[in-house]
Design a protein around this motif. Structure first.
Motif, PDB file in Angstrom:
ATOM      1  N   LEU A 178      -8.724 -17.605 -67.736  1.00  0.00           N
ATOM      2  CA  LEU A 178      -8.172 -16.624 -66.804  1.00  0.00           C
ATOM      3  C   LEU A 178      -7.637 -15.403 -67.543  1.00  0.00           C
ATOM      4  O   LEU A 178      -7.845 -14.267 -67.103  1.00  0.00           O
ATOM      5  CB  LEU A 178      -7.059 -17.255 -65.970  1.00  0.00           C
ATOM      6  N   ALA A 179      -6.962 -15.622 -68.671  1.00  0.00           N
ATOM      7  CA  ALA A 179      -6.441 -14.482 -69.437  1.00  0.00           C
ATOM      8  C   ALA A 179      -7.576 -13.561 -69.877  1.00  0.00           C
ATOM      9  O   ALA A 179      -7.457 -12.327 -69.813  1.00  0.00           O
ATOM     10  CB  ALA A 179      -5.671 -14.990 -70.657  1.00  0.00           C
ATOM     11  N   VAL A 216       1.899 -17.390 -58.613  1.00  0.00           N
ATOM     12  CA  VAL A 216       1.846 -16.129 -57.865  1.00  0.00           C
ATOM     13  C   VAL A 216       3.052 -15.248 -58.195  1.00  0.00           C
ATOM     14  O   VAL A 216       2.919 -14.021 -58.312  1.00  0.00           O
ATOM     15  CB  VAL A 216       1.761 -16.406 -56.348  1.00  0.00           C
ATOM     16  N   LEU A 217       4.212 -15.848 -58.367  1.00  0.00           N
ATOM     17  CA  LEU A 217       5.390 -15.066 -58.769  1.00  0.00           C
ATOM     18  C   LEU A 217       5.135 -14.357 -60.093  1.00  0.00           C
ATOM     19  O   LEU A 217       5.484 -13.183 -60.261  1.00  0.00           O
ATOM     20  CB  LEU A 217       6.614 -15.970 -58.888  1.00  0.00           C
ATOM     21  N   CYS A 218       4.513 -15.054 -61.028  1.00  0.00           N
ATOM     22  CA  CYS A 218       4.205 -14.443 -62.329  1.00  0.00           C
ATOM     23  C   CYS A 218       3.219 -13.298 -62.160  1.00  0.00           C
ATOM     24  O   CYS A 218       3.382 -12.226 -62.755  1.00  0.00           O
ATOM     25  CB  CYS A 218       3.636 -15.495 -63.274  1.00  0.00           C
ATOM     26  N   ILE A 219       2.195 -13.496 -61.332  1.00  0.00           N
ATOM     27  CA  ILE A 219       1.199 -12.452 -61.108  1.00  0.00           C
ATOM     28  C   ILE A 219       1.838 -11.225 -60.476  1.00  0.00           C
ATOM     29  O   ILE A 219       1.619 -10.094 -60.921  1.00  0.00           O
ATOM     30  CB  ILE A 219       0.057 -12.983 -60.221  1.00  0.00           C
ATOM     31  N   PHE A 220       2.630 -11.427 -59.434  1.00  0.00           N
ATOM     32  CA  PHE A 220       3.259 -10.298 -58.753  1.00  0.00           C
ATOM     33  C   PHE A 220       4.201  -9.540 -59.694  1.00  0.00           C
ATOM     34  O   PHE A 220       4.266  -8.314 -59.663  1.00  0.00           O
ATOM     35  CB  PHE A 220       4.022 -10.784 -57.516  1.00  0.00           C
ATOM     36  N   ALA A 221       4.932 -10.268 -60.519  1.00  0.00           N
ATOM     37  CA  ALA A 221       5.877  -9.623 -61.434  1.00  0.00           C
ATOM     38  C   ALA A 221       5.162  -8.854 -62.533  1.00  0.00           C
ATOM     39  O   ALA A 221       5.546  -7.733 -62.875  1.00  0.00           O
ATOM     40  CB  ALA A 221       6.810 -10.668 -62.033  1.00  0.00           C
ATOM     41  N   THR A 222       4.095  -9.437 -63.086  1.00  0.00           N
ATOM     42  CA  THR A 222       3.409  -8.774 -64.196  1.00  0.00           C
ATOM     43  C   THR A 222       2.508  -7.640 -63.720  1.00  0.00           C
ATOM     44  O   THR A 222       2.269  -6.676 -64.454  1.00  0.00           O
ATOM     45  CB  THR A 222       2.562  -9.789 -64.995  1.00  0.00           C
ATOM     46  N   TYR A 223       2.001  -7.736 -62.476  1.00  0.00           N
ATOM     47  CA  TYR A 223       1.154  -6.682 -61.951  1.00  0.00           C
ATOM     48  C   TYR A 223       1.959  -5.527 -61.349  1.00  0.00           C
ATOM     49  O   TYR A 223       1.400  -4.492 -61.025  1.00  0.00           O
ATOM     50  CB  TYR A 223       0.253  -7.231 -60.834  1.00  0.00           C
ATOM     51  N   ASP A 224       3.247  -5.711 -61.178  1.00  0.00           N
ATOM     52  CA  ASP A 224       4.073  -4.745 -60.446  1.00  0.00           C
ATOM     53  C   ASP A 224       4.189  -3.427 -61.199  1.00  0.00           C
ATOM     54  O   ASP A 224       4.778  -3.360 -62.287  1.00  0.00           O
ATOM     55  CB  ASP A 224       5.459  -5.334 -60.204  1.00  0.00           C
ATOM     56  N   GLU A 225       3.634  -2.372 -60.600  1.00  0.00           N
ATOM     57  CA  GLU A 225       3.661  -1.044 -61.228  1.00  0.00           C
ATOM     58  C   GLU A 225       5.035  -0.411 -61.194  1.00  0.00           C
ATOM     59  O   GLU A 225       5.282   0.598 -61.866  1.00  0.00           O
ATOM     60  CB  GLU A 225       2.645  -0.126 -60.521  1.00  0.00           C
ATOM     61  N   ARG A 240       7.814  -1.722 -62.285  1.00  0.00           N
ATOM     62  CA  ARG A 240       8.636  -2.120 -63.427  1.00  0.00           C
ATOM     63  C   ARG A 240       8.666  -1.011 -64.472  1.00  0.00           C
ATOM     64  O   ARG A 240       7.646  -0.389 -64.768  1.00  0.00           O
ATOM     65  CB  ARG A 240       8.099  -3.404 -64.058  1.00  0.00           C
ATOM     66  N   ASN A 241       9.815  -0.799 -65.041  1.00  0.00           N
ATOM     67  CA  ASN A 241       9.970   0.238 -66.068  1.00  0.00           C
ATOM     68  C   ASN A 241       9.531  -0.312 -67.425  1.00  0.00           C
ATOM     69  O   ASN A 241      10.333  -0.759 -68.238  1.00  0.00           O
ATOM     70  CB  ASN A 241      11.424   0.704 -66.144  1.00  0.00           C
ATOM     71  N   GLY A 242       8.238  -0.299 -67.634  1.00  0.00           N
ATOM     72  CA  GLY A 242       7.704  -0.808 -68.887  1.00  0.00           C
ATOM     73  C   GLY A 242       7.419  -2.292 -68.788  1.00  0.00           C
ATOM     74  O   GLY A 242       8.324  -3.091 -68.552  1.00  0.00           O
ATOM     75  N   ARG A 243       6.159  -2.673 -68.936  1.00  0.00           N
ATOM     76  CA  ARG A 243       5.794  -4.073 -68.895  1.00  0.00           C
ATOM     77  C   ARG A 243       5.962  -4.679 -70.283  1.00  0.00           C
ATOM     78  O   ARG A 243       5.557  -4.102 -71.271  1.00  0.00           O
ATOM     79  CB  ARG A 243       4.354  -4.222 -68.412  1.00  0.00           C
ATOM     80  N   LEU A 244       6.530  -5.858 -70.339  1.00  0.00           N
ATOM     81  CA  LEU A 244       6.779  -6.514 -71.611  1.00  0.00           C
ATOM     82  C   LEU A 244       5.600  -7.409 -71.974  1.00  0.00           C
ATOM     83  O   LEU A 244       5.249  -8.305 -71.228  1.00  0.00           O
ATOM     84  CB  LEU A 244       8.070  -7.346 -71.531  1.00  0.00           C
ATOM     85  N   GLY A 245       5.007  -7.183 -73.139  1.00  0.00           N
ATOM     86  CA  GLY A 245       3.931  -8.032 -73.599  1.00  0.00           C
ATOM     87  C   GLY A 245       2.626  -7.817 -72.859  1.00  0.00           C
ATOM     88  O   GLY A 245       2.410  -6.818 -72.177  1.00  0.00           O
ATOM     89  N   SER A 246       1.740  -8.803 -72.991  1.00  0.00           N
ATOM     90  CA  SER A 246       0.407  -8.731 -72.409  1.00  0.00           C
ATOM     91  C   SER A 246       0.395  -9.328 -71.012  1.00  0.00           C
ATOM     92  O   SER A 246       0.815 -10.464 -70.803  1.00  0.00           O
ATOM     93  CB  SER A 246      -0.587  -9.482 -73.302  1.00  0.00           C
ATOM     94  N   VAL A 247      -0.093  -8.559 -70.052  1.00  0.00           N
ATOM     95  CA  VAL A 247      -0.220  -9.057 -68.679  1.00  0.00           C
ATOM     96  C   VAL A 247      -1.196 -10.221 -68.637  1.00  0.00           C
ATOM     97  O   VAL A 247      -0.941 -11.247 -67.992  1.00  0.00           O
ATOM     98  CB  VAL A 247      -0.692  -7.929 -67.741  1.00  0.00           C
ATOM     99  N   ALA A 248      -2.318 -10.084 -69.321  1.00  0.00           N
ATOM    100  CA  ALA A 248      -3.338 -11.133 -69.313  1.00  0.00           C
ATOM    101  C   ALA A 248      -2.791 -12.448 -69.857  1.00  0.00           C
ATOM    102  O   ALA A 248      -3.004 -13.520 -69.276  1.00  0.00           O
ATOM    103  CB  ALA A 248      -4.551 -10.681 -70.129  1.00  0.00           C
ATOM    104  N   LEU A 249      -2.065 -12.382 -70.968  1.00  0.00           N
ATOM    105  CA  LEU A 249      -1.517 -13.607 -71.555  1.00  0.00           C
ATOM    106  C   LEU A 249      -0.432 -14.218 -70.678  1.00  0.00           C
ATOM    107  O   LEU A 249      -0.334 -15.443 -70.552  1.00  0.00           O
ATOM    108  CB  LEU A 249      -0.968 -13.324 -72.956  1.00  0.00           C
ATOM    109  N   ALA A 250       0.388 -13.371 -70.058  1.00  0.00           N
ATOM    110  CA  ALA A 250       1.440 -13.886 -69.185  1.00  0.00           C
ATOM    111  C   ALA A 250       0.846 -14.677 -68.025  1.00  0.00           C
ATOM    112  O   ALA A 250       1.303 -15.780 -67.694  1.00  0.00           O
ATOM    113  CB  ALA A 250       2.295 -12.730 -68.663  1.00  0.00           C
TER     114      ALA A 250
END
Length: 263
Positions: A52-53, A142-151, A153-163
């Motif tokens: 998936l990543a 789904v919570l992880c997806i929504f949080a990491t995809y959320d535009e 956020r002031n700066g995404r931490l780390g890799s979205v794909a890995l998260a």
């Protein structure tokens, strides 16, 4: 219906088909028993997570890399895509999953195929317990997806794909012992079709769909609410073509909300 005339719409649909095909092919393939003895849970969990990543990195900017009807349903509940796009995504995901399982079936020796890693309940787990487990597994995913995809956020931490991949891996590390960790109706549907075994199959639809819907409601309406009016949400669900500030139709083929899912 303007989306049907958009090339980017059809690219996104194909991306979901293509990505789900590969997700099922590699995930189920890594779950087959090539030798006697217990299946290594860590191997299976990492295979699904890394698959998936990889796909999120590959097609996330094209379709959002849902690769999962429960995830698509979650975005629909959050009014982040149209009903038409959600339906086409889910259809593409199911067809892609069946195609991926069929390719795996054709390249795997008959002695190894078994049930093609069909999701089954542990003998001591009831259907009610299994459904609850699937709800919780998909909810955290789904919570992880929504949080990491959320535009927003002031700066995404780390890799979205890995998260996202690690979140799926976590679900498998826990859920493999209970239900085989479905978390994805398309992944569960594909081997069920090819083996013609639908015993307790409804669990792998009801659990993830409820979990995905709850994850969407929890994130978008409670944890980090999206300030949209009812009319705005309805317009997105209907697939009303977005307009620029001057009231002229945009030349882009993507709904405004789907752009935010690109990684």
């Amino acid at each position: 219906m303007w989306e049907l005339r958009s090339t980017s719409f059809w690219r996104a649909i194909f991306a979901e088909f293509f990505a789900t095909l590969f997700y099922v092919f590699f995930g189920l393939g890594a779950s087959l028993r090539w030798a006697p003895g217990p299946l290594h849970v860590l191997q299976v969990a990492l295979a699904f997570g890394l698959a998936l990543a990889t796909l999120v990195q590959a097609v996330g900017h094209i379709s959002g890399a849902h690769v999962n009807p429960a995830v698509t349903f979650a975005f629909l509940v959050g009014s982040q895509m149209s009903l038409l796009r959600a339906f086409c995504y889910m259809l593409a995901q199911l067809l892609g999953a069946v195609a991926g399982a069929a390719v795996l079936y054709s390249v795997t020796p008959s002695a190894v195929r078994g049930n093609l890693a069909l999701n089954t309940l542990h003998p001591g787990v009831s259907v009610g317990q299994a459904t609850m487990v699937e709800i919780f597994l998909t909810l955290q995913f789904v919570l992880c997806i929504f949080a990491t995809y959320d535009e927003r956020r002031n700066g995404r931490l780390g890799s979205v794909a890995l998260a996202v991949g690690f979140s799926l891996t976590l679900g498998h590390l826990f859920g493999m012992h209970y239900t085989g960790a479905g978390m994805n109706p398309a992944r569960s549907f594909a081997p069920a079709i090819l083996t013609r075994n639908f015993t307790n199959h409804w669990v792998y639809w009801v659990g993830p769909i409820i979990g995905g819907g709850l994850g969407s409601l929890l994130y978008d309406f409670l944890l980090f609410p999206r300030l949209k009016s009812v009319s705005e949400r309805l317009s997105i669900l209907k697939g009303v073509r977005p307009s620029d500030p001057n009231g002229q139709p945009e030349v882009t083929g993507e709904p405004v909300e789907l752009k935010t899912q690109a990684l």
